[in-house]
Write an enzyme that holds these catalytic residues in place. Structure first.
Site, PDB file in Angstrom:
ATOM      1  N   ASP A  96       0.850  -1.195   0.000  1.00  0.00           N
ATOM      2  CA  ASP A  96       0.000   0.000   0.000  1.00  0.00           C
ATOM      3  C   ASP A  96       0.890   1.252   0.000  1.00  0.00           C
ATOM      4  O   ASP A  96       1.805   1.374   0.827  1.00  0.00           O
ATOM      5  CB  ASP A  96      -0.855  -0.050   1.280  1.00  0.00           C
ATOM      6  CG  ASP A  96      -1.978   0.965   1.283  1.00  0.00           C
ATOM      7  OD1 ASP A  96      -2.396   1.403   0.203  1.00  0.00           O
ATOM      8  OD2 ASP A  96      -2.460   1.295   2.395  1.00  0.00           O
ATOM      9  N   ALA A 230     -11.510   4.892   2.260  1.00  0.00           N
ATOM     10  CA  ALA A 230     -12.920   4.507   2.130  1.00  0.00           C
ATOM     11  C   ALA A 230     -13.528   3.957   3.416  1.00  0.00           C
ATOM     12  O   ALA A 230     -14.537   3.253   3.371  1.00  0.00           O
ATOM     13  CB  ALA A 230     -13.071   3.494   0.990  1.00  0.00           C
ATOM     14  N   ASN A 271     -10.282   0.466  -0.238  1.00  0.00           N
ATOM     15  CA  ASN A 271      -9.284   0.374   0.830  1.00  0.00           C
ATOM     16  C   ASN A 271      -9.863   0.743   2.189  1.00  0.00           C
ATOM     17  O   ASN A 271     -10.416   1.840   2.344  1.00  0.00           O
ATOM     18  CB  ASN A 271      -8.138   1.348   0.548  1.00  0.00           C
ATOM     19  CG  ASN A 271      -7.202   0.858  -0.541  1.00  0.00           C
ATOM     20  OD1 ASN A 271      -7.500  -0.095  -1.245  1.00  0.00           O
ATOM     21  ND2 ASN A 271      -6.071   1.512  -0.666  1.00  0.00           N
ATOM     22  N   SER A 274      -8.835   2.486   8.593  1.00  0.00           N
ATOM     23  CA  SER A 274      -9.253   3.196   9.814  1.00  0.00           C
ATOM     24  C   SER A 274     -10.401   2.507  10.543  1.00  0.00           C
ATOM     25  O   SER A 274     -10.410   2.458  11.783  1.00  0.00           O
ATOM     26  CB  SER A 274      -9.657   4.636   9.475  1.00  0.00           C
ATOM     27  OG  SER A 274      -8.540   5.349   9.000  1.00  0.00           O
TER      28      SER A 274
HETATM   29  P1  13P Z   1      -9.011   4.741   5.510  1.00  0.00           P
HETATM   30  O1  13P Z   1      -8.114   5.590   6.348  1.00  0.00           O
HETATM   31  O2  13P Z   1     -10.248   5.468   5.110  1.00  0.00           O
HETATM   32  O3  13P Z   1      -9.330   3.431   6.126  1.00  0.00           O
HETATM   33  O4  13P Z   1      -8.221   4.449   4.128  1.00  0.00           O
HETATM   34  C1  13P Z   1      -7.248   3.428   4.062  1.00  0.00           C
HETATM   35  C2  13P Z   1      -6.443   3.480   2.817  1.00  0.00           C
HETATM   36  O5  13P Z   1      -6.749   4.145   1.847  1.00  0.00           O
HETATM   37  C3  13P Z   1      -5.229   2.665   2.798  1.00  0.00           C
HETATM   38  O6  13P Z   1      -4.489   2.861   1.629  1.00  0.00           O
HETATM   39  O1  G3H Z   2      -3.209   4.762   3.614  1.00  0.00           O
HETATM   40  C1  G3H Z   2      -2.588   4.495   4.618  1.00  0.00           C
HETATM   41  C2  G3H Z   2      -2.942   3.318   5.436  1.00  0.00           C
HETATM   42  O2  G3H Z   2      -4.046   3.586   6.249  1.00  0.00           O
HETATM   43  C3  G3H Z   2      -1.742   2.825   6.189  1.00  0.00           C
HETATM   44  O3  G3H Z   2      -1.394   3.678   7.202  1.00  0.00           O
HETATM   45  O4  G3H Z   2       1.038   4.220   6.933  1.00  0.00           O
HETATM   46  O5  G3H Z   2      -0.085   4.365   9.177  1.00  0.00           O
HETATM   47  O6  G3H Z   2       0.385   2.155   8.143  1.00  0.00           O
HETATM   48  P1  G3H Z   2       0.085   3.607   7.908  1.00  0.00           P
HETATM   49 ZN    ZN Z   3      -4.566   4.836   0.846  1.00  0.00          ZN
END
Ligand code: 13P
Ligand code: G3H
Ligand code: ZN
Length: 326
Positions: A96, A230, A271, A274
């Site tokens: 990611d 999302a 995705n 959160s």
């Molecule tokens: P949220 O913070 O809305 O869960 O998004 C997660 C995300 O886009 C990870 O790449």
């Molecule tokens: O988009 C980001 C994800 O929620 C991952 O977050 O970089 O804190 O692991 P992080």
């Molecule tokens: Zn993201």
């Protein structure tokens, strides 16, 4: 650097075929972030039970938190666990928000079947060049690549910022052609984290920019589109967190009906990070507040894991429509 391994030997799949089916079928594949054992157990259990394909998503931060070698073995364990549950579901291991060619290469070498190269903050031509470089490397190993156009930001931005923030539909066709990416993340009003919209008293969440999504779809018909940021920021969890000593005033996310609408379009990957974090934090706070003498992590982490399983099942069944599509 540890030994090189192919995702195919780990029982993982890339995202190509599951995205193709999701676009045609009008549903979205869930991409859940994980950093630890309980999160991974919950994702696999919920996706096995709902027979949903799944993308196990690891950020750069997660990778350094959990150790890259550990993650490879955890992913192998996840594949085996699903099989033992009698669920032969497609499982993708995805980087990611990869921020460099070197990080993407390293993930591919350690068994990832899919990577994101996020050049969305770069000038357009630099984003194209970096993304293309990652695609050329990844495709040698049949690893799929997600790129991004448009920067995720708050809905409160002024008009000038809006133009340079939301994805510009006129760029998507050129970007996809020049880079050879397998999927494209776009910016239509979502943002990362638990505070997605700043609402005044009595205001409700503004709709996502479905007009931009539709314009993008017209330029690249049937091409897999990805939605970041999302999470719905489930209010029951925010309330529990606040009730048991936390402080998360004003946390708000994307309503489920908007995600359902997106999932029915060319958006084939959604995705979610959160919401999982909120579920875990809410349940741990609740558990420890009600039983302050408990010090066995299996008790409060077990309660958090149980909640995460029901949250993910709900998402797969009622929001993304991915249940039963494995
Ligand atoms: P949220 O913070 O809305 O869960 O998004 C997660 C995300 O886009 C990870 O790449
Ligand atoms: O988009 C980001 C994800 O929620 C991952 O977050 O970089 O804190 O692991 P992080
Ligand atoms: Zn993201």
């Amino acid at each position: 650097m540890s030994e090189t391994v192919s995702y195919k030997d780990l029982g993982l799949v890339n995202s190509r075929e599951i995205f193709r089916k999701a676009v045609v079928g009008g549903y979205a594949i869930p991409a859940y972030n994980f950093n630890n054992l309980e999160q991974l157990q919950a994702i696999i259990t919920a996706c096995a039970e709902t027979r949903s394909p799944v993308i196990l998503q690891i950020s750069k931060g997660a990778r350094s938190y959990a150790n890259e070698t550990m993650l490879r073995y955890m992913a192998t364990g996840a594949v085996q666990m699903a099989k033992e549950m009698g669920a032969d579901i497609p499982i993708v291991l995805h980087l990611d928000h990869g921020d460099s060619f070197e990080l993407c290469k390293s993930c591919i070498e350690s068994g990832f079947s899919s990577v994101m190269i996020d050049g969305s903050h770069l000038p357009y031509d630099e984003n194209v060049a970096l993304t293309r470089k990652v695609v050329e490397y990844a495709h040698q190993y049949d690893v799929t690549v997600e790129g991004e156009l448009g920067v995720l930001a708050g809905i409160e931005d002024d008009v000038v910022a809006e133009k340079s923030t939301y994805t510009q539909p006129d760029e998507v066709e050129d970007f996809v052609k020049k880079t050879g990416v397998d999927s494209l993340a776009i910016s239509i009003g979502t943002s990362h984290g638990a505070y997605k919209f700043k609402l005044k008293e009595g205001e409700s969440v503004p709709p996502l920019r479905f007009d931009i999504l539709e314009e993008c779809e017209k330029r690249i018909p049937g091409f897999p589109i990805v939605l970041h940021g999302a999470s719905s920021v489930v209010q029951a969890y925010v309330a529990l967190i606040n009730q048991y000593g936390g402080k998360m005033d004003g946390a708000v996310g994307v309503p489920e009906d908007q995600l359902r609408r997106a999932a029915a379009s060319s958006v084939c990957k959604i995705n979610i990070d959160s919401d999982g974090r909120l579920a875990v934090t809410a349940k741990i706070r609740e558990y420890l507040a009600n039983d302050p003498g408990e010090f066995d992590p299996r008790k409060y982490l077990g309660a958090a894991r149980k909640e995460l399983i029901s949250l993910i099942k709900h998402k797969n069944v009622a929001v993304l429509g991915s249940a039963g599509k494995a």
